[in-house]
Write an enzyme that holds these catalytic residues in place. Structure first.
Site, short mmCIF file in Angstrom:
data_model
loop_
_atom_site.label_atom_id
_atom_site.label_comp_id
_atom_site.label_asym_id
_atom_site.label_seq_id
_atom_site.Cartn_x
_atom_site.Cartn_y
_atom_site.Cartn_z
N ASN A 102 0.87 -1.18 0.00
CA ASN A 102 0.00 0.00 0.00
C ASN A 102 0.91 1.23 0.00
O ASN A 102 1.50 1.56 1.02
CB ASN A 102 -0.88 -0.05 1.26
CG ASN A 102 -1.71 1.20 1.44
OD1 ASN A 102 -1.75 2.07 0.57
ND2 ASN A 102 -2.36 1.31 2.59
N LYS B 263 0.16 4.25 -0.27
CA LYS B 263 -0.47 5.44 0.34
C LYS B 263 -0.26 6.67 -0.56
O LYS B 263 -0.31 6.53 -1.77
CB LYS B 263 0.05 5.64 1.76
CG LYS B 263 -0.13 4.36 2.59
CD LYS B 263 0.05 4.53 4.06
CE LYS B 263 -0.18 3.19 4.75
NZ LYS B 263 -0.07 3.26 6.21
N HIS C 250 -9.57 1.09 4.83
CA HIS C 250 -8.30 1.30 5.54
C HIS C 250 -8.54 2.28 6.69
O HIS C 250 -9.32 3.21 6.57
CB HIS C 250 -7.25 1.85 4.58
CG HIS C 250 -5.88 1.81 5.17
ND1 HIS C 250 -5.45 2.77 6.07
CD2 HIS C 250 -4.87 0.93 5.04
CE1 HIS C 250 -4.22 2.45 6.46
NE2 HIS C 250 -3.85 1.36 5.85
N GLU D 2 -6.90 4.64 7.76
CA GLU D 2 -6.64 6.06 7.46
C GLU D 2 -7.85 6.70 6.78
O GLU D 2 -7.96 7.92 6.73
CB GLU D 2 -5.36 6.17 6.61
CG GLU D 2 -4.13 5.94 7.49
CD GLU D 2 -2.92 5.38 6.78
OE1 GLU D 2 -2.87 5.40 5.53
OE2 GLU D 2 -2.01 4.90 7.49
N GLU E 68 -5.69 -5.05 10.49
CA GLU E 68 -4.70 -4.00 10.69
C GLU E 68 -4.98 -3.29 12.01
O GLU E 68 -5.77 -2.33 12.05
CB GLU E 68 -4.76 -3.00 9.54
CG GLU E 68 -4.46 -3.61 8.20
CD GLU E 68 -3.78 -2.60 7.28
OE1 GLU E 68 -2.71 -2.95 6.77
OE2 GLU E 68 -4.30 -1.49 7.09
N GLY F 183 2.19 2.09 10.81
CA GLY F 183 3.14 3.19 10.68
C GLY F 183 3.83 3.57 11.99
O GLY F 183 4.45 4.62 12.09
N SER G 103 3.18 -2.32 10.31
CA SER G 103 4.63 -2.35 10.55
C SER G 103 5.28 -3.68 10.17
O SER G 103 6.22 -4.13 10.83
CB SER G 103 4.95 -1.98 12.00
OG SER G 103 4.51 -0.67 12.28
P1 PGA Z 1 2.68 0.15 7.66
O1 PGA Z 1 1.22 0.37 7.01
O2 PGA Z 1 3.23 -1.11 7.10
O3 PGA Z 1 3.47 1.36 7.26
O4 PGA Z 1 2.47 0.06 9.15
C1 PGA Z 1 0.37 -0.71 6.82
C2 PGA Z 1 -0.91 -0.21 6.19
O5 PGA Z 1 -1.33 0.90 6.51
O6 PGA Z 1 -1.53 -0.91 5.36
#
Ligand code: PGA
Length: 250
Positions: free
Chosen positions: A9, A11, A94, A96, A166, A172, A212
């Site tokens: 992803n 982003k 997601h 976010e 998640e 993140g 992560s």
């Molecule tokens: P990350 O993000 O690996 O940077 O923690 C995962 C995601 O948001 O799908």
């Protein structure tokens, strides 16, 4: 045997040039189909990334879509547009977007249905906040997100689904769920899914972990019996680290 899926992803990162280079490097690095690999770039790069990975084992996904086929929805993108741009996958729900942009469960449910009906594979994200985990509410939160987000799916839509667990506190942050924590939640998701859609559909359902994931922690998480892949954010922006995670999945 459920085949593992490693999806990147991206982003709101990359430029046209870095997206193309990253897609080409990932396509070069994935030399067999032992693991399903997808990259999810920002909307403007979907076409160029689809071209860059053409003929390779790497699929393309989008990070979001609208539920309508077309209409006066300024700034939105329909499932059919994603298919036309070369996508096979779309991420829906997601954190976010759920928490960052306030997308409600009912809205996500319409997106899942529309995207699957159009022919996309849907990576549907669920996950609890840190406060919810600390309050012992993880299963309740996931139960609700699954029930609301997946309400009324056709068997056809169910067969196009990937769930991404998640935990919001792991995205993140560098704080990864322990393999045991991930396994416990994945098993819970599969059990809930069986209640709604039957044991056979639950056994076939790929459940990926996100939060992560890095090359050095991927193997142990991916070894858990109910962990069928990873949704990778930060570590998907460099070909080396993303391919390291793909190798850990084999
Ligand atoms: P990350 O993000 O690996 O940077 O923690 C995962 C995601 O948001 O799908």
């Amino acid at each position: 045997m459920r085949k593992k899926l490693i999806a990147g992803n991206w982003k709101m990162y990359t430029t046209a040039a870095t997206a193309k280079a990253l897609a080409e490097a990932v396509a070069r690095g994935v030399t067999d189909n032992a693991v399903t690999v997808a990259v999810c770039p920002p909307f403007p790069w979907l076409g160029l990334v689809a071209d860059a990975v053409k003929g390779s084992q790497v699929a393309v996904g989008a990070q979001n879509c609208h539920y309508a086929a077309e209409g006066a929805y300024t700034g939105e993108v329909s499932p059919q547009m994603l298919l036309d741009a070369g996508c096979k996958y779309v991420i829906v729900g997601h954190s976010e977007r759920r928490h960052g942009l306030g997308e409600p469960d009912r809205f996500l449910n319409r997106k899942v249905k529309a995207a699957a009906a159009a022919g996309l594979k849907v990576i549907f994200c669920v996950g609890e906040l840190l406060a919810e985990r600390e309050a012992g509410e993880t299963e309740e939160v996931l139960w609700f997100q699954l029930a609301a987000g997946l309400n009324g799916l056709s068997p056809e839509a169910v067969s196009k689904l990937v769930i991404a667990y998640e935990p919001v506190w792991a995205i993140g942050t560098g704080k990864v769920a322990t393999p045991a924590q991930a396994q416990a939640v994945h098993a819970f998701i599969r059990k809930q899914f069986a209640v709604h859609y039957g044991e056979a559909a639950a056994q076939a359902l790929p459940i990926a972990y996100g939060g992560s994931v890095k090359p050095d922690n991927a193997a142990e998480i991916l070894r858990q019996p109910d962990v069928d892949g990873a949704l990778v954010g930060g570590a998907s922006l460099k070909a080396d680290s993303f391919l390291g995670i793909v190798r850990a999945a084999v």
